[in-house]
Design a protein around this motif. Structure first.
Motif, PDB file in Angstrom:
ATOM      1  N   PRO A 253       6.812  -2.254  -3.755  1.00 41.90           N
ATOM      2  CA  PRO A 253       6.580  -0.893  -3.237  1.00 41.90           C
ATOM      3  C   PRO A 253       7.199   0.192  -4.127  1.00 41.90           C
ATOM      4  O   PRO A 253       6.658   1.298  -4.217  1.00 41.90           O
ATOM      5  N   GLU A 254       8.323  -0.124  -4.765  1.00 45.97           N
ATOM      6  CA  GLU A 254       8.988   0.860  -5.610  1.00 45.97           C
ATOM      7  C   GLU A 254       8.215   1.140  -6.899  1.00 45.97           C
ATOM      8  O   GLU A 254       8.450   2.147  -7.561  1.00 45.97           O
ATOM      9  N   ALA A 377      -4.497  -6.102   1.912  1.00 42.67           N
ATOM     10  CA  ALA A 377      -4.927  -5.466   0.664  1.00 42.67           C
ATOM     11  C   ALA A 377      -3.942  -4.381   0.229  1.00 42.67           C
ATOM     12  O   ALA A 377      -3.743  -4.156  -0.980  1.00 42.67           O
ATOM     13  N   LYS A 378      -3.307  -3.723   1.191  1.00 36.66           N
ATOM     14  CA  LYS A 378      -2.387  -2.630   0.869  1.00 36.66           C
ATOM     15  C   LYS A 378      -1.040  -3.119   0.337  1.00 36.66           C
ATOM     16  O   LYS A 378      -0.167  -2.314   0.008  1.00 36.66           O
ATOM     17  N   LYS A 379      -0.879  -4.436   0.234  1.00 39.33           N
ATOM     18  CA  LYS A 379       0.315  -4.984  -0.410  1.00 39.33           C
ATOM     19  C   LYS A 379       0.258  -4.787  -1.925  1.00 39.33           C
ATOM     20  O   LYS A 379       1.280  -4.808  -2.609  1.00 39.33           O
ATOM     21  N   TYR A 380      -0.959  -4.607  -2.447  1.00 41.62           N
ATOM     22  CA  TYR A 380      -1.154  -4.621  -3.900  1.00 41.62           C
ATOM     23  C   TYR A 380      -1.647  -3.270  -4.400  1.00 41.62           C
ATOM     24  O   TYR A 380      -2.605  -2.705  -3.862  1.00 41.62           O
ATOM     25  N   HIS A 381      -0.996  -2.784  -5.466  1.00 42.20           N
ATOM     26  CA  HIS A 381      -1.352  -1.480  -6.027  1.00 42.20           C
ATOM     27  C   HIS A 381      -1.205  -1.513  -7.544  1.00 42.20           C
ATOM     28  O   HIS A 381      -0.593  -2.432  -8.119  1.00 42.20           O
ATOM     29  N   LEU A 382      -1.750  -0.496  -8.198  1.00 47.00           N
ATOM     30  CA  LEU A 382      -1.553  -0.348  -9.633  1.00 47.00           C
ATOM     31  C   LEU A 382      -0.067  -0.087  -9.901  1.00 47.00           C
ATOM     32  O   LEU A 382       0.563   0.674  -9.171  1.00 47.00           O
ATOM     33  N   PRO A 383       0.506  -0.697 -10.943  1.00 44.07           N
ATOM     34  CA  PRO A 383       1.943  -0.494 -11.213  1.00 44.07           C
ATOM     35  C   PRO A 383       2.200   0.840 -11.923  1.00 44.07           C
ATOM     36  O   PRO A 383       1.478   1.210 -12.851  1.00 44.07           O
ATOM     37  N   LYS A 384       3.242   1.506 -11.506  1.00 46.22           N
ATOM     38  CA  LYS A 384       3.598   2.776 -12.121  1.00 46.22           C
ATOM     39  C   LYS A 384       4.020   2.614 -13.579  1.00 46.22           C
ATOM     40  O   LYS A 384       3.879   3.549 -14.371  1.00 46.22           O
ATOM     41  N   ASP A 385       4.557   1.445 -13.927  1.00 47.84           N
ATOM     42  CA  ASP A 385       5.086   1.274 -15.277  1.00 47.84           C
ATOM     43  C   ASP A 385       4.082   0.646 -16.246  1.00 47.84           C
ATOM     44  O   ASP A 385       4.447   0.247 -17.348  1.00 47.84           O
TER      45      ASP A 385
END
Length: 669
Positions: A253-254, A377-385
């Protein structure tokens, strides 16, 4: 003004002028002051292009490497975070060096016993940013390489059928810039250089009858049962396997960049067919579970299964878009891509980006999807880094197949599969590397099979045997001064196994060495001495011939690699520690006799038919027969595994090594 044979081609393949023009007619290429001159120009910062540049630079050539984007690494740094390789013993060379550097990065940063070390799988799995870092470090270490980003290829100049100069547009400044070189490497996914140069190429699928390929042309194939389905005609067409973006996602999440609003161009209707897939079980578990193939049990029978997840370090995932559901929306969006101009290609990039972001948004937010599935599905997102200069989205579209060169040889399905009673795939004397990945083509059209199992053209992970790749598929039929490691000369079916980045890295290494030899020996690329090329590749730890029963610790490893391209072995077993039969010795002796510069009357040590195996003394007599001048340093200690009586039986590996030393000392000196 002296006249000469001259052709200039522009705009991704449009013929500008013909032969017979004078130098004064050369237009802006000849008149430009913005010109770089180098030994070798590599076009395309793909993994193959990177390895071609490194290989040539290490041989001593000055190299310029150009890239359309502002990043290096193609798919390997743009979301494809796991190496597509089934057998780690089949591909080595610079690819192995890359994986070792990836592993060392994770060891240095996290420690040998960290979870990230386990997740990186000995350096074969990696975050996109880590892969890019490693590539950048490998390039920076080579003083002979100059790197040019944002170079858009526009035109080619040929003299007497040979490429002499390429024209580019700097995408940042808009300036026209030009590269002149002694040899060129087309490492683009699209085959842009050879197309501009006027080389013949294939686009689309061959018909089943053209090369007698079982999986060619229009096809319905059951990926679970590995069986043909009703309805396939086998006919040729111009269609291509679908393109997608390969994603990197995170469950941290971070580090999550969350899509809170529908992306530009979002259209729910692009994805509603997935509800039928969910209802009819096409988003269920695979029949056969294979680790690393993107399968997680909690995703089965949910809308999340439209993606395939493979865990990589730092709570990230290599995320493929599952091509097996009938609702897969990407088919056909790429048909015109290979021969389009750059503006049209950019629109195709954008269209695929919108479809991909739209699919993420759909599975996370569509109210018709059950809430528990949306929450999953909302567990997974594009990474900020990752991809920090591109809104955390990959910059390279996954070009699975575009143009394919028509070369001196066309690799087919029959070359990469076992035929009849054969225990080994086709053996090529000019082999330069081993391939091993299954035939794997994404869907080609949106038409489903009659039983609604699969979309037309999808051939999912059809397992084959390790195969040899000949040098000739890298060389155009007519255009000189050019070698092609990526969009090489294969059929559509064969390309579906060749098109893997680890293999392309190895072929890129070949291309760089061959380009260097071409200029060093002052011969055309098509005339590079293959035996010398193979010798260099073996010394650089390339795998030319795959065997199940030998590793690099075997004293005869290099010799077995070489003779495996010449017909010493009819199976995947080298059996180096077994006794050598007279039958095999006779075969090997006949092959040795027919090697360049070897005496054709070579018969010393010819065996007696009354004995079944060969003695050490027989091999010694052979070496002595070729050492009449006393110049060869071939004492038995150099080729025996251990000292024994001369009448002891010789082992296969020992005889292989002795003959390899004989060949090298007699033929290459």
């Amino acid at each position: 003004m002296k006249r000469r044979n001259f052709i200039r081609i522009s705009a991704l393949g449009t013929l500008i002028t013909g032969s017979g023009l004078s130098a004064s007619c050369m237009g802006k290429i000849a008149d430009s002051n913005l010109e770089d001159i180098t030994d070798i120009a590599v076009v395309g910062g793909t993994p193959a292009g990177i390895m071609a540049a490194i290989a040539a630079a290490r041989m001593g050539s000055k190299v310029i490497l150009t890239e359309y984007h502002s990043h290096l690494g193609g798919m390997t740094t743009s979301g494809l975070g796991k190496s597509d390789i089934e057998n780690k013993e089949a591909i080595a060379g610079l690819f192995k060096e890359f994986t070792e550097k990836v592993l060392q990065y994770y060891i240095d940063k996290y420690g040998e016993n960290s979870n990230n070390i386990k997740l990186c799988k000995e350096g074969y799995y990696y975050e996109p940013s880590v892969a890019e870092l490693v590539f950048n470090q490998m390039i920076a270490a080579e003083k002979n390489i100059k790197l040019l980003f944002n170079y858009q290829l526009e035109e080619a100049e040929l003299e007497s059928g040979k490429i002499t100069k390429l024209g580019f547009k700097d995408r940042k400044t808009g300036e026209n810039k030009f590269l002149k070189a002694e040899a060129f490497v087309d490492a683009t996914y699209e085959g842009d250089v050879f197309a501009l140069a006027g080389a013949a190429y294939r686009l689309g699928r061959e018909g089943k009858e053209e090369f007698n390929e079982a999986h060619a042309g229009h096809i319905f194939f059951d990926f679970n049962e590995k069986a043909f389905l009703e309805g396939g005609s086998g006919k040729e067409d111009s269609r291509l396997p679908a393109y997608t973006y390969r994603l990197c996602m995170t469950d941290d999440p971070e580090n999550s960049y969350v899509l809170t609003d529908p992306p530009h161009g979002y259209d729910r209707s692009n994805y509603v067919a997935y509800f039928k897939d969910l209802e009819e079980g096409r988003l269920s578990a695979p029949k056969v579970f294979k680790e690393g193939h993107g399968y997680y049990a909690d995703h089965f029978d949910t809308m999340v299964r439209v993606f395939s997840f493979t865990e990589i370090p730092n709570r990230k995932y290599d995320v493929n878009i599952n091509p097996r559901p009938l609702g897969f929306p990407f088919v056909g969006e790429n048909y015109v891509y290979p021969e389009s101009d750059w503006a049209s290609r950019e629109r195709i990039f954008q269209r695929h980006r919108e479809l991909t972001l739209g699919l993420i948004y759909f599975v996370q937010n569509d109210p018709e999807i059950p809430e528990e599935q949306r929450n999953l599905a909302k567990k997974y997102h594009l990474p900020k880094d990752e991809f920090t200069d591109n809104e955390h989205f990959p910059w390279q579209l996954y070009i699975r197949e575009a143009r394919r060169l028509k070369g001196k040889y066309t690799l087919t399905e029959n070359d990469v599969t076992l035929n009849g009673d054969a225990q080994r795939t086709t053996v090529f004397e000019d082999t330069i590397i081993t391939g091993e990945f299954p035939i794997d083509s994404f869907p080609v059209s949106k038409v489903p099979s009659k039983d609604n199992k699969v979309l037309e053209g999808y051939i999912g992970m059809y397992e084959i045997s390790p195969y040899q790749i000949p040098y000739r598929i890298l060389v155009p039929e007519k255009v000189l001064g050019l070698i092609v490691p990526v969009a090489a000369s294969t059929t559509h079916v064969a390309y579906s196994t060749v098109r893997m980045e680890p293999l392309w890295m190895g072929i890129g290494q070949v291309a760089g060495i061959a380009a260097h030899l071409s200029r060093k020996l002052q011969v055309e690329i098509k005339d590079v001495p293959v035996l010398q090329l193979q010798d260099i590749l073996i010394k650089n730890h390339q795998i030319l011939t795959y065997f199940k029963d030998i590793d690099r610790a075997d004293k005869a490893f290099d010799a077995v690699q070489f003779w495996g391209t010449k017909g010493f072995f009819n199976s995947y077993l080298a059996r180096t520690k077994e006794k050598l039969s007279y039958q095999d010795y006779n075969l090997w002796l006949s092959i040795l006799r027919n090697m360049p510069n070897m005496p054709k009357d070579l018969s010393a040590g010819k065996p007696s038919k009354s004995v079944e195996t060969v003695s050490i003394s027989t091999i010694k007599k052979l070496t002595q027969a070729l050492n009449k001048s006393g110049d060869l340093n071939l004492n038995a200690d150099s080729w025996l595994y251990n000292k024994r009586e001369k009448e002891s039986e010789v082992l296969r590996g020992e005889a292989c090594l002795a003959m390899y030393q004989l060949y090298q000392n007699t033929s290459l000196t």
